[in-house]
Scaffold this motif. Structure first.
Motif, mmCIF file in Angstrom:
data_model
loop_
_atom_site.group_PDB
_atom_site.id
_atom_site.type_symbol
_atom_site.label_atom_id
_atom_site.label_comp_id
_atom_site.label_asym_id
_atom_site.label_seq_id
_atom_site.Cartn_x
_atom_site.Cartn_y
_atom_site.Cartn_z
ATOM 1 N N ALA A 29 0.733 -1.362 0.056
ATOM 2 C CA ALA A 29 0.049 -0.024 0.022
ATOM 3 C C ALA A 29 0.882 1.374 -0.069
ATOM 4 O O ALA A 29 1.889 1.173 0.488
ATOM 5 C CB ALA A 29 -0.836 -0.074 1.209
ATOM 6 N N PRO A 30 0.522 2.262 -0.165
ATOM 7 C CA PRO A 30 1.179 3.632 -0.399
ATOM 8 C C PRO A 30 1.697 3.870 0.729
ATOM 9 O O PRO A 30 1.054 4.139 1.784
ATOM 10 C CB PRO A 30 0.048 4.732 -1.056
ATOM 11 C CG PRO A 30 -0.888 3.908 -1.675
ATOM 12 C CD PRO A 30 -0.875 2.665 -1.108
ATOM 13 N N GLU A 31 3.085 4.287 1.001
ATOM 14 C CA GLU A 31 3.790 4.484 2.190
ATOM 15 C C GLU A 31 4.237 6.087 2.096
ATOM 16 O O GLU A 31 4.468 6.491 3.272
ATOM 17 C CB GLU A 31 4.833 3.531 2.507
ATOM 18 C CG GLU A 31 4.244 2.202 2.830
ATOM 19 C CD GLU A 31 3.959 1.810 4.113
ATOM 20 O OE1 GLU A 31 3.852 2.694 4.801
ATOM 21 O OE2 GLU A 31 3.590 0.747 4.444
ATOM 22 N N LEU A 32 4.710 6.491 0.952
ATOM 23 C CA LEU A 32 5.527 7.594 0.864
ATOM 24 C C LEU A 32 4.757 8.705 0.284
ATOM 25 O O LEU A 32 3.710 8.736 -0.371
ATOM 26 C CB LEU A 32 6.684 7.390 -0.198
ATOM 27 C CG LEU A 32 7.849 6.066 0.001
ATOM 28 C CD1 LEU A 32 8.472 5.943 -1.183
ATOM 29 C CD2 LEU A 32 8.523 6.733 1.130
ATOM 30 N N ARG A 33 4.903 9.922 0.929
ATOM 31 C CA ARG A 33 4.321 11.290 0.632
ATOM 32 C C ARG A 33 5.483 12.374 0.731
ATOM 33 O O ARG A 33 6.127 12.404 1.597
ATOM 34 C CB ARG A 33 3.274 11.405 1.494
ATOM 35 C CG ARG A 33 3.434 11.480 2.830
ATOM 36 C CD ARG A 33 2.067 10.962 3.656
ATOM 37 N NE ARG A 33 2.536 10.573 4.944
ATOM 38 C CZ ARG A 33 3.218 9.415 5.446
ATOM 39 N NH1 ARG A 33 3.157 8.364 4.530
ATOM 40 N NH2 ARG A 33 3.310 9.159 6.547
ATOM 41 N N GLY A 34 5.591 13.115 -0.115
ATOM 42 C CA GLY A 34 6.568 14.371 -0.072
ATOM 43 C C GLY A 34 6.472 15.090 -1.346
ATOM 44 O O GLY A 34 5.480 15.414 -1.709
ATOM 45 N N ALA A 35 7.695 15.515 -1.764
ATOM 46 C CA ALA A 35 7.866 16.520 -2.594
ATOM 47 C C ALA A 35 9.293 16.551 -3.312
ATOM 48 O O ALA A 35 10.319 16.021 -2.673
ATOM 49 C CB ALA A 35 7.739 17.978 -1.850
ATOM 50 N N ASN A 36 9.251 17.149 -4.553
ATOM 51 C CA ASN A 36 10.357 17.245 -5.343
ATOM 52 C C ASN A 36 11.377 18.504 -4.715
ATOM 53 O O ASN A 36 10.553 19.591 -4.677
ATOM 54 C CB ASN A 36 10.190 17.404 -6.868
ATOM 55 C CG ASN A 36 9.727 16.028 -7.349
ATOM 56 O OD1 ASN A 36 10.922 15.325 -7.662
ATOM 57 N ND2 ASN A 36 8.553 16.095 -7.874
ATOM 58 N N PHE A 37 12.575 18.361 -4.591
ATOM 59 C CA PHE A 37 13.427 19.685 -4.319
ATOM 60 C C PHE A 37 14.539 19.527 -5.480
ATOM 61 O O PHE A 37 15.045 18.563 -5.679
ATOM 62 C CB PHE A 37 14.125 19.500 -3.000
ATOM 63 C CG PHE A 37 13.325 19.871 -1.785
ATOM 64 C CD1 PHE A 37 12.158 19.750 -1.667
ATOM 65 C CD2 PHE A 37 13.916 20.448 -0.564
ATOM 66 C CE1 PHE A 37 11.122 20.281 -0.573
ATOM 67 C CE2 PHE A 37 13.212 20.986 0.576
ATOM 68 C CZ PHE A 37 11.862 20.651 0.473
ATOM 69 N N TYR A 38 14.501 20.754 -6.235
ATOM 70 C CA TYR A 38 15.107 20.845 -7.506
ATOM 71 C C TYR A 38 16.196 21.500 -7.205
ATOM 72 O O TYR A 38 16.620 22.558 -6.615
ATOM 73 C CB TYR A 38 14.024 21.546 -8.365
ATOM 74 C CG TYR A 38 14.955 22.381 -9.605
ATOM 75 C CD1 TYR A 38 15.410 21.715 -10.771
ATOM 76 C CD2 TYR A 38 14.890 23.601 -9.530
ATOM 77 C CE1 TYR A 38 15.857 22.577 -11.826
ATOM 78 C CE2 TYR A 38 15.614 24.558 -10.647
ATOM 79 C CZ TYR A 38 16.169 23.683 -11.589
ATOM 80 O OH TYR A 38 16.655 24.505 -12.701
ATOM 81 N N GLN A 39 17.515 21.112 -8.046
ATOM 82 C CA GLN A 39 18.694 21.830 -7.885
ATOM 83 C C GLN A 39 19.272 21.882 -9.484
ATOM 84 O O GLN A 39 18.995 20.945 -10.182
ATOM 85 C CB GLN A 39 19.993 20.951 -7.126
ATOM 86 C CG GLN A 39 19.402 20.998 -5.825
ATOM 87 C CD GLN A 39 19.656 22.264 -4.763
ATOM 88 O OE1 GLN A 39 20.836 22.321 -4.344
ATOM 89 N NE2 GLN A 39 18.886 23.024 -4.675
ATOM 90 N N GLN A 40 20.021 22.977 -9.690
ATOM 91 C CA GLN A 40 20.524 23.268 -11.148
ATOM 92 C C GLN A 40 22.075 23.858 -10.948
ATOM 93 O O GLN A 40 22.342 24.286 -9.868
ATOM 94 C CB GLN A 40 19.862 24.207 -11.948
ATOM 95 C CG GLN A 40 20.252 24.411 -13.310
ATOM 96 C CD GLN A 40 19.212 25.273 -14.110
ATOM 97 O OE1 GLN A 40 17.987 25.294 -13.756
ATOM 98 N NE2 GLN A 40 19.660 25.999 -15.065
ATOM 99 N N ASP A 41 22.808 23.611 -11.665
ATOM 100 C CA ASP A 41 24.238 24.282 -11.921
ATOM 101 C C ASP A 41 23.994 25.661 -12.034
ATOM 102 O O ASP A 41 23.482 26.197 -13.151
ATOM 103 C CB ASP A 41 24.949 23.740 -13.092
ATOM 104 C CG ASP A 41 26.218 24.402 -13.468
ATOM 105 O OD1 ASP A 41 26.659 25.331 -12.949
ATOM 106 O OD2 ASP A 41 26.470 24.406 -14.806
ATOM 107 N N GLU A 42 24.303 26.608 -11.127
ATOM 108 C CA GLU A 42 23.797 27.860 -11.043
ATOM 109 C C GLU A 42 24.761 28.591 -12.220
ATOM 110 O O GLU A 42 24.024 29.880 -12.669
ATOM 111 C CB GLU A 42 24.273 28.321 -9.724
ATOM 112 C CG GLU A 42 23.371 28.184 -8.644
ATOM 113 C CD GLU A 42 21.892 28.654 -8.894
ATOM 114 O OE1 GLU A 42 21.116 28.392 -9.808
ATOM 115 O OE2 GLU A 42 21.776 29.736 -7.758
ATOM 116 N N GLY A 43 25.866 28.217 -12.521
ATOM 117 C CA GLY A 43 26.609 28.937 -13.612
ATOM 118 C C GLY A 43 25.997 28.597 -15.154
ATOM 119 O O GLY A 43 26.387 29.231 -16.092
ATOM 120 N N ARG A 44 25.117 27.494 -15.190
ATOM 121 C CA ARG A 44 24.769 27.116 -16.293
ATOM 122 C C ARG A 44 25.827 26.793 -17.423
ATOM 123 O O ARG A 44 25.607 26.825 -18.660
ATOM 124 C CB ARG A 44 23.765 28.094 -17.031
ATOM 125 C CG ARG A 44 22.926 28.780 -16.466
ATOM 126 C CD ARG A 44 21.568 27.715 -15.431
ATOM 127 N NE ARG A 44 20.486 28.488 -15.238
ATOM 128 C CZ ARG A 44 20.451 29.091 -13.951
ATOM 129 N NH1 ARG A 44 21.203 28.509 -13.012
ATOM 130 N NH2 ARG A 44 19.014 29.206 -13.642
#
Length: 233
Positions: A29-44
């Motif tokens: 049964a579903p056990e997990l709940r949460g969110a995406n936390f995004y990261q990127q190369d700041e210098g592109r």
């Protein structure tokens, strides 16, 4: 289920991290709940400017997520190998280690989801950053993704709170090209880690409708999870 049934740490010795089987989070049964936390190369610029990674993410952000009732964070982050050359990116590997450690301190499960890697840039997803999209037809870059995931699995194989998501929103490729690359990455991971659940998207941005024509890769450990990204309505 009760919140305590799916928390990374517990006072019950039988459910300690050493004894905990992460597959139990995905196989019932579903056990997990949460969110995406995004990261990127700041210098592109594939790290050339040493601008680090962002947007800013503090331990308090992860702690607030946990306090809200979540038990999972998906770290949607650059891969630990460079985009423009199939070579390790130590600065990103260090950033990932810090993020996983901070998530553990906040009592959160983690899915590591790589957005970029050799021949696949952030611009291929968001049009913000390198537009590399050559991985599906470049053998050296494909091998780089396999090596990147094998190296990552070596680093986190003993961490029962972690799962692996092979590539965020693969798209615009021959179906066979993504299938063979995904299989090669799974084989690389399983050569060093037979326990950690692996998440894999169908092509076409990982959309729900793509599941109809999706033939899952073969996972000898039987711990494969199909994952989709849904933005509608």
């Amino acid at each position: 289920t009760d919140d305590d049934d799916a928390t990374p740490t517990t006072d019950d010795d039988d459910a300690s991290p050493a004894a905990f089987d992460p597959w139990s989070l995905w196989s019932g049964a579903p056990e997990l709940r949460g969110a995406n936390f995004y990261q990127q190369d700041e210098g592109r610029d594939d790290g050339a400017s040493n601008d680090g990674f962002g947007p800013p993410l503090q331990p308090s952000d992860l702690q607030a997520l946990r306090a809200s009732g979540a038990n999972l964070v998906v770290l949607s982050v650059p891969g630990t190998w460079h985009v423009q050359q199939p070579q390790p990116w130590p600065a990103m590997a260090d950033r990932l280690e810090w993020l996983v450690d901070q998530a553990a301190a906040a009592d959160l499960f983690v899915v590591i989801a790589f957005r970029t890697g050799p021949g696949r840039g952030e611009g291929d997803i968001t049009d913000d950053g390198l537009n590399a999209h050559s991985v599906y037809g470049n053998n050296a870059e494909r091998a780089g993704w396999v090596d990147m995931w094998t190296e990552t699995a070596l680093a986190y194989a003993d961490n029962p709170n972690v799962g692996y998501d092979l590539m965020v929103e693969p798209h615009d490729h021959p179906q066979a090209a993504w299938a063979s690359l995904a299989q090669a990455m799974i084989d690389g991971i399983r050569s060093v880690d037979t326990e950690t659940p692996i998440l894999v998207s169908p092509g076409d941005w990982g959309g729900c409708d793509a599941l109809a024509n999706f033939t899952p890769p073969v996972d000898p450990s039987g711990r494969l999870v199909a994952t989709v990204h849904q933005y509608e309505p």
